[in-house]
Design an enzyme around this catalytic site. Structure first.
Site, PDB file in Angstrom:
ATOM      1  N   GLU A   1      -7.098  -8.454  13.492  1.00  9.74           N
ATOM      2  CA  GLU A   1      -6.462  -7.170  13.211  1.00  9.74           C
ATOM      3  C   GLU A   1      -7.479  -6.041  13.248  1.00  9.74           C
ATOM      4  OE1 GLU A   1      -2.769  -6.719  10.592  1.00  9.74           O
ATOM      5  OE2 GLU A   1      -4.350  -5.893   9.316  1.00  9.74           O
TER       6      GLU A   1
ATOM      7  N   GLY B   1      -5.778  -2.822   4.082  1.00  2.32           N
ATOM      8  CA  GLY B   1      -5.016  -3.935   3.527  1.00  2.32           C
ATOM      9  C   GLY B   1      -5.737  -5.267   3.606  1.00  2.32           C
ATOM     10  N   ARG B   2      -6.376  -5.546   4.742  1.00  2.00           N
ATOM     11  CA  ARG B   2      -7.034  -6.848   4.914  1.00  2.00           C
ATOM     12  C   ARG B   2      -8.370  -6.910   4.181  1.00  2.00           C
ATOM     13  NH1 ARG B   2      -6.611  -3.777   9.213  1.00  2.00           N
ATOM     14  NH2 ARG B   2      -8.386  -3.171  10.519  1.00  2.00           N
TER      15      ARG B   2
ATOM     16  N   LYS C   1       0.823  -1.204   0.000  1.00  4.80           N
ATOM     17  CA  LYS C   1       0.000   0.000   0.000  1.00  4.80           C
ATOM     18  C   LYS C   1       0.860   1.258   0.000  1.00  4.80           C
ATOM     19  CE  LYS C   1      -4.056   1.976   2.273  1.00  4.80           C
ATOM     20  NZ  LYS C   1      -5.111   1.746   3.284  1.00  4.80           N
TER      21      LYS C   1
ATOM     22  N   GLU D   1       9.413  -5.569   4.925  1.00  6.91           N
ATOM     23  CA  GLU D   1       9.563  -6.955   4.501  1.00  6.91           C
ATOM     24  C   GLU D   1       9.427  -7.083   2.979  1.00  6.91           C
ATOM     25  OE1 GLU D   1       7.055  -7.027   8.384  1.00  6.91           O
ATOM     26  OE2 GLU D   1       7.341  -5.721   6.653  1.00  6.91           O
TER      27      GLU D   1
ATOM     28  N   LYS E   1       6.713  -3.180  14.373  1.00  5.42           N
ATOM     29  CA  LYS E   1       7.445  -2.876  13.146  1.00  5.42           C
ATOM     30  C   LYS E   1       8.405  -1.717  13.363  1.00  5.42           C
ATOM     31  CE  LYS E   1       4.965  -2.744   9.353  1.00  5.42           C
ATOM     32  NZ  LYS E   1       3.822  -2.472   8.461  1.00  5.42           N
TER      33      LYS E   1
ATOM     34  N   HIS F   1      -8.311 -34.954  13.970  1.00 10.74           N
ATOM     35  CA  HIS F   1      -7.226 -35.810  14.448  1.00 10.74           C
ATOM     36  C   HIS F   1      -6.124 -34.980  15.096  1.00 10.74           C
ATOM     37  CE1 HIS F   1      -8.746 -39.563  12.638  1.00 10.74           C
ATOM     38  NE2 HIS F   1      -9.305 -38.733  11.761  1.00 10.74           N
TER      39      HIS F   1
END
Length: 575
Positions: free
Chosen positions: A362, A276-277, A212, A218, A521, A393
């Protein structure tokens, strides 16, 4: 607009106190008793929409509670907040922005202007540009520096810039088109980028840098390493040419992408009113359009727009996102169940729990209400989960016999999505049985009868019975899709988006900022240089020790004298 001076804490309201009292009563009742008291309960506590059935009857809710939950939604102003949301008002108050991801898929009932620009027109321009690029790729007309056709696309992005697109591509595995392979790199751990690039031909590889701000540490680290990889493979090509031919930018900061070296015509926009999400519907969804074809990407958007219309228009009592939000608030904030499991019984949806974990936690992982005051109730639950049969399981033992109660969403499909006979019936039988078992449990008398039928002695029966008892009373929702196609997937994801929004409105928190993400961050960027230089000044004892150990083992230094930092001093610095 909603402002602090008129703010009234929802937890101090009469309806909140009434629900607290009802929660105490419902904790004493068994879910099976609710079904016994209401022969039509399954029908009355279900909602059938064009693409799925939502059965929420296995929740500790009776009609009086449901009525009061609807009153809670009204008192919290859900309808007004919903109208403001779709009207483009700045409901992301802490950042002063509207929240308009429904506009990306045509989900508004009227066009909205932001800074004098038509949102719908801007969105359509970018969609057409995406379509043109996808056609070029699928026709083999997009080439790299050497003239080789692009056959591999690597998406570099993290958080919403990768999780949404990758989740959708995995879910639509039977709807893929073309022969261009799409890969994802999200982790700054170089092992992931190394693994993805191994075996790829640099001359036919295109990188999408999705960020964005185009400053995400990263992502930009991975982008620079990707450029270095291209340079090693094509040393005769200047970096400028590699950036122009092998990189695409997807960003709300096109100037930053240009500064990085990407051509303006290869930069695809989205806007700061897209979180963003919530961005997979935007140009961030380019990998989806490449992997599945633009028509399927458009169908995904159309399915989400259908849910937008349902959310806008349906009365609260028949509104799927509102109902799911109210049940979540009820189970978490009133019944005291702090976690929620997402359990898809469809292998294609194996990434959905991780996607919803980000979307929910978030958004609503907050402790401050809209007045800036710390809340006195639980907000959003911890979201976790896994595909159903694998989970059975692994952690279902915990779901069934732990003293903790974890509400769950079971998600399945009527159509199997494959042609193997017998498999789907086994899968759905397990899904239905698990929700039934969580609700009913097994009491001591039933266990004793079962063991007696097996011929065990009374002594053995008495010894084994306590270990085989299941308390039951574990709530769940079931969402049964008719099929998993682009439209139904779009509707399903939008259903959860709006659920999360309504939860936030009721709990009086701001769902569209994520300041908690920024703190770590920021600290990380400061510590990067210390890992290299070894300056431990001002660090707490634990962090200083970790840096020192890393440097010693890494061979950066032979020894470092750790500063003497006491517990009190360390705590003070952390605060």
């Amino acid at each position: 607009m909603h402002n602090a001076p008129s703010f009234s804490a929802i937890s101090q309201s009469e309806i909140w106190r009434a629900l607290q009292a009802q929660a105490k009563q419902l904790k004493q009742r068994r879910l099976t008793d609710l079904f016994a008291d209401g022969p039509l309960r399954a029908r009355d506590f279900s909602l059938e929409l064009p693409r799925f059935l939502l059965d929420y009857s296995k929740n500790p809710v009776d009609r009086p509670v449901f009525v009061n939950l609807l009153r809670l939604a009204q008192e919290a102003g859900v309808e007004q907040w919903r109208d403001d949301f779709f009207a483009g008002k700045p409901i992301n108050v802490t950042e002063g922005r509207p929240v308009l991801h429904p506009a990306l898929r045509g989900g508004l009932d009227a066009d909205v202007e932001v800074d004098g620009v038509s949102v719908s027109e801007a969105v359509e321009v970018e969609l057409q540009r995406l379509k043109e690029l996808v056609v070029l790729l699928h026709n083999g007309d997009l080439t790299g520096c050497s003239g080789k056709r692009i056959t591999n696309v690597v998406n570099l992005g993290v958080g919403g810039s990768h999780l949404g697109p990758q989740t959708v591509i995995e879910a639509l595995r039977t709807h893929r088109k073309g022969d261009v392979a799409v890969h994802f790199v999200s982790n700054v751990d170089g092992a992931q980028l190394t693994d993805v690039l191994a075996g790829l031909d640099a001359e036919s590889t295109l990188f999408i840098v999705s960020s964005k701000t185009f400053t995400t540490g990263e992502t930009m680290t991975n982008a620079r390493s990707a450029l270095s990889w291209l340079q090693r493979a094509m040393p005769e090509r200047p970096a400028e040419a590699l950036l122009q031919q092998h990189f695409i930018g997807v960003t709300a900061s096109p100037d930053k992408a240009q500064q990085f070296g990407i051509l303006p015509e290869r930069i695809y926009r989205f806007w700061d009113w897209v979180g963003g999400r919530y961005s997979l519907w935007s140009s961030i969804g380019l990998p989806i359009a490449i992997a599945c074809g633009f028509d399927h990407f458009r169908a995904l958007l159309d399915g989400a727009a259908e849910m937008d219309r349902h959310f806008r228009e349906a009365p609260l009592a028949q509104n799927a996102p509102v109902i799911l939000a109210l049940l979540s608030v009820w189970n978490c904030s009133f019944m005291g169940y702090p976690a929620h499991a997402v359990l898809p019984y469809n292998q294609a949806l194996h990434m959905l729990p991780a996607y919803l974990q980000q979307a929910d936690m978030e958004s609503n992982g907050k402790s401050t209400n809209r007045a800036g005051v710390e809340v006195d109730y639980a907000t959003g639950p911890l979201i976790w989960g896994q595909t159903g049969i694998n989970g059975q399981h692994a952690f279902y033992q915990y779901l069934h016999q732990s003293p903790e109660v974890v509400p769950a969403d079971f998600i399945g499909t009527v159509a199997p999505g494959h042609e193997l006979s017998g498999h789907h019936e086994v899968l759905l039988a397990n899904m239905f049985a698990q929700s039934q078992a969580l609700m009913n449990g097994v009491d001591a008398e039933s266990v004793a009868r079962e063991l007696t039928a097996k011929g065990l002695s009374q002594e053995e029966i008495k010894r084994l019975t306590p270990f085989k008892v299941h308390r039951g009373g574990k709530p769940s929702n079931t969402i049964l899709l008719k099929e998993l196609d682009p439209r139904s997937l779009g509707a399903l994801i939008a259903l959860y988006e709006h659920k999360i929004f309504v939860q936030g409105v009721i709990l009086q928190i701001y769902s569209f900022d994520q300041w908690g993400v920024e703190l770590g961050k920021g600290l990380a960027s400061k510590l990067e240089s210390k890992l290299a230089a070894g300056d431990l000044t001002g660090e707490d004892g634990s962090t200083a020790q970790l840096i020192d150990y890393y440097r010693r083992v890494n061979g950066a230094v032979t020894s470092t004298e750790l500063p003497e930092v006491g517990v009190a001093e360390s705590a003070g610095e952390q605060a």
